[in-house]
Design an enzyme around this catalytic site. Structure first.
Site, PDB file in Angstrom:
ATOM      1  N   CYS A  18      -3.823  -2.433  20.665  1.00  0.00           N
ATOM      2  CA  CYS A  18      -2.822  -2.961  19.893  1.00  0.00           C
ATOM      3  C   CYS A  18      -1.857  -1.944  19.140  1.00  0.00           C
ATOM      4  CB  CYS A  18      -3.451  -3.909  18.788  1.00  0.00           C
ATOM      5  SG  CYS A  18      -4.886  -3.208  17.869  1.00  0.00           S
ATOM      6  N   CYS A  74     -10.592  -2.744  21.232  1.00  0.00           N
ATOM      7  CA  CYS A  74     -10.208  -1.718  22.161  1.00  0.00           C
ATOM      8  C   CYS A  74      -8.752  -0.733  21.540  1.00  0.00           C
ATOM      9  CB  CYS A  74      -9.831  -2.493  23.430  1.00  0.00           C
ATOM     10  SG  CYS A  74      -8.159  -3.466  23.026  1.00  0.00           S
ATOM     11  N   GLN A 128       0.783  -0.973   0.014  1.00  0.00           N
ATOM     12  CA  GLN A 128      -0.132   0.191   0.115  1.00  0.00           C
ATOM     13  C   GLN A 128       0.804   1.059   0.066  1.00  0.00           C
ATOM     14  OE1 GLN A 128      -2.235   2.046   3.570  1.00  0.00           O
ATOM     15  NE2 GLN A 128      -4.107   0.939   2.383  1.00  0.00           N
ATOM     16  N   TYR A 170      -6.100  11.032   4.044  1.00  0.00           N
ATOM     17  CA  TYR A 170      -4.652  10.959   3.534  1.00  0.00           C
ATOM     18  C   TYR A 170      -4.649  12.067   2.181  1.00  0.00           C
ATOM     19  CZ  TYR A 170      -3.657   7.973   7.321  1.00  0.00           C
ATOM     20  OH  TYR A 170      -3.577   7.422   8.412  1.00  0.00           O
TER      21      TYR A 170
END
Length: 374
Positions: free
Chosen positions: A348, A345, A100, A170
């Site tokens: 990570c 949540c 990407q 972006y």
């Protein structure tokens, strides 16, 4: 009838199923964007877990297009050996790896890149840390060329596809959005002119890699933001890409300024909260002939399987569930169809800033309480 574990092809790229690891920043690169052995091992684990297509974390095409520490870069030839290690790690496990590419535009800061950020227009909006400088037409032409150079490197290094990041606020999305694009030249104004930068980048990349190499685009179905990109605008962009021969469109939604409707939502606890971009993806799928991927809050096998079976989308993309369970595809294919263990949540991402790479903090705590290792 389509099935989740069908083998499919995207412009000749053979995929073992319809499950996609959607791009997420991993924080596992050197300060200059050089990938590490840790990142190669991480991608290898995802491939071993049965993910059909792994899309890398967003790779900046120029240093001023970087946003976060440990972000991947595709702006230099000097990373060739390390990039080859990434593709080799995935191919050894029978997987496919898509690079990407991104420039984050105004969604970075002078502190992060050492210079004033750039964007379509020199305006301060909520999603920008500071007011950026407006890109000149010469600047735009240079960026178009740099996307193509990055794609050439990806093909040379053995990546199986490339994806253009046109979502989440972006740079490409900034051109698409009337909120962040206030230009009065040919790159601003009508939706077709706001699509001009995206289409120039796509055409430049396609010319660079050829017709037989898969080129994908990640596109917001809507910015979920007052004055931002709407679904009607996204449908125009999707049709233009489809007419030019894009190989797949991955549909997402939202920006960091979109309140509760950001790209990465927390507390996905019920089936009703899942697949929050599906209505956008389905509208785009009804508009285009190319394959459509959908990302956003997917957790339950029944929902994922149903999306494919009902042909609401051709592929389903997930990120956070694979952080906790890289072997989730193997588990589902093996008959254990229980819900992904991810609790949404967002914990990570914190280790990516502090510990040199993302991981599921909840899973780590549970393992440590049982006395088992990662």
């Amino acid at each position: 009838m389509r099935k989740l574990f069908d083998e499919t092809r995207l412009n000749g790229m053979l995929l073992q199923n319809r499950l996609v690891r959607s791009a997420t920043w991993e924080g596992m690169c050197e300060d200059d964007g050089r990938p590490t052995a840790k990142l190669a091992a991480y991608y290898g684990t995802l491939a071993r877990g049965g993910v059909g297509l792994i899309i890398t974390g967003y790779a900046f095409i120029r240093p001023d297009g970087k946003q976060l520490p440990g972000q991947l870069g595709i702006h230099t030839d000097s990373f060739a050996t390390d990039m080859l290690a990434l593709t080799d790690a995935v191919h050894k496990e029978g997987g496919k790896l898509c690079l990407q590419m991104v420039h984050v535009g105004g969604q970075t800061s002078s502190k992060a890149i050492g210079t004033q950020p750039v964007a379509p227009s020199a305006i301060k909006v909520d999603q920008y840390p500071e007011e950026p400088a407006e890109l000149s037409c010469d600047d735009i032409a240079e960026l178009v060329a740099l996307f193509a150079e990055g794609a050439c490197r990806a093909k040379e290094y053995g990546f199986d596809a490339v994806q253009l990041h046109a979502s989440h606020g972006y740079l490409i999305n900034q051109f698409l959005s009337p909120l962040t694009n206030r230009r009065t030249d040919t790159y601003g104004g009508s939706v077709e002119d706001r699509c001009r930068f995206l289409m120039e980048v796509y055409r430049s990349v396609r010319r660079a890699v050829g017709k037989e190499f898969p080129v994908l685009v990640k596109l917001n179905g809507a910015d979920n933001l007052a004055g931002g990109l709407t679904l009607d605008d996204a449908l125009v962009a999707a049709r233009l890409l489809d007419e030019e021969g894009v190989d797949a469109i991955e549909v997402s939604g939202g920006t960091p300024a979109s309140g509760e409707e950001t790209p990465v939502r927390q507390g996905i606890e019920t089936r009703e909260q899942e697949a929050y971009n599906l209505s956008l993806a389905y509208r785009i799928k009804q508009t285009v002939s190319c394959p459509v991927m959908v990302v956003g809050g997917l957790r339950s096998y029944g929902i994922v399987e149903g999306i494919v079976r009902r042909e609401e989308a051709d592929y389903v993309s997930m990120a956070r569930p694979f952080i906790r369970e890289p072997g989730l595809p193997r588990r589902w294919q093996g008959g254990d169809e229980s819900r992904a263990r991810c609790i949404s949540c967002n914990g990570c991402f914190k280790p990516g800033l502090k510990s040199g790479g993302i991981y599921c903090v909840v899973d780590k705590i549970e393992r440590e309480s049982r006395g088992t290792s990662l």
